[in-house]
Motif scaffolding. Structure first.
Motif, short mmCIF file in Angstrom:
data_model
loop_
_atom_site.label_atom_id
_atom_site.label_comp_id
_atom_site.label_asym_id
_atom_site.label_seq_id
_atom_site.Cartn_x
_atom_site.Cartn_y
_atom_site.Cartn_z
N ASP A 113 0.83 -1.21 0.00
CA ASP A 113 0.00 0.00 0.00
C ASP A 113 0.86 1.26 0.00
OD1 ASP A 113 -2.33 -1.48 0.06
OD2 ASP A 113 -2.52 -1.40 2.24
N ARG A 114 1.93 1.25 0.79
CA ARG A 114 2.83 2.41 0.83
C ARG A 114 3.50 2.63 -0.51
NH1 ARG A 114 5.97 0.91 6.11
NH2 ARG A 114 4.40 -0.65 6.24
N PHE A 115 3.93 1.53 -1.14
CA PHE A 115 4.56 1.63 -2.45
C PHE A 115 3.59 2.19 -3.48
CE2 PHE A 115 5.75 -0.17 -6.60
CZ PHE A 115 7.01 0.39 -6.73
N VAL A 160 4.04 5.61 -5.66
CA VAL A 160 4.04 5.65 -7.13
C VAL A 160 2.92 6.56 -7.63
CG1 VAL A 160 3.67 4.27 -9.20
CG2 VAL A 160 5.16 3.42 -7.38
N GLU A 161 1.75 6.46 -7.03
CA GLU A 161 0.64 7.31 -7.46
C GLU A 161 0.89 8.77 -7.19
OE1 GLU A 161 -2.72 5.60 -5.48
OE2 GLU A 161 -3.01 4.09 -7.04
N GLY A 162 1.72 9.07 -6.19
CA GLY A 162 2.01 10.44 -5.84
C GLY A 162 3.06 11.10 -6.73
N MET A 163 3.67 10.30 -7.60
CA MET A 163 4.73 10.85 -8.47
C MET A 163 4.14 11.53 -9.68
SD MET A 163 7.48 7.84 -8.46
CE MET A 163 8.76 7.85 -7.26
#
Length: 114
Positions: free
Chosen positions: A105-107, A111-114
């Motif tokens: 979930d953290r990963f 990735v979605e925040g990039m």
């Protein structure tokens, strides 16, 4: 699970002694249904029903571990819950469930925040 379980479903689980004992037991380490049955002093069918109820409310997670010696697998149940908060105000009750975030979930969030 896409949406939060309703207040009544979570309250019914918290009210149930076996469900509470399951949550308490798996809060420190993952356990199998057989181990939970022994520790909770409940029959396996009862434990499996409560595990299913807890899973439906997304209050635990299950993982399958292979058993290389026996050629089988073991299902372990682990806590994914940090806290449950019931807020009363403005003429209503609100349920908030804080869950533990897995590495995946953290990963994904990274990735979605990039």
């Amino acid at each position: 699970m896409s949406e939060e379980p309703d207040l009544e479903a979570v309250a019914a689980l918290i009210e149930d002694e076996t469900a509470r004992r399951i949550l308490t037991e798996i809060s420190s380490q993952p356990m199998s249904a057989s181990d939970l049955s022994e520790r909770c002093d409940a029959s396996k069918p009862t434990v499996y029903r409560r595990l299913d109820d807890l899973r439906q409310c997304d209050l635990l997670e299950e993982t399958t571990k292979p058993d290389p010696s026996g050629g089988h697998h073991h299902t372990l149940y682990a806590m994914n819950l940090d806290r449950i908060v019931v807020e009363v105000g403005d003429g209503s009750l609100r349920l908030e469930i804080d869950r533990r975030e897995t590495m995946a979930d953290r990963f994904t969030r990274l990735v979605e925040g990039m």
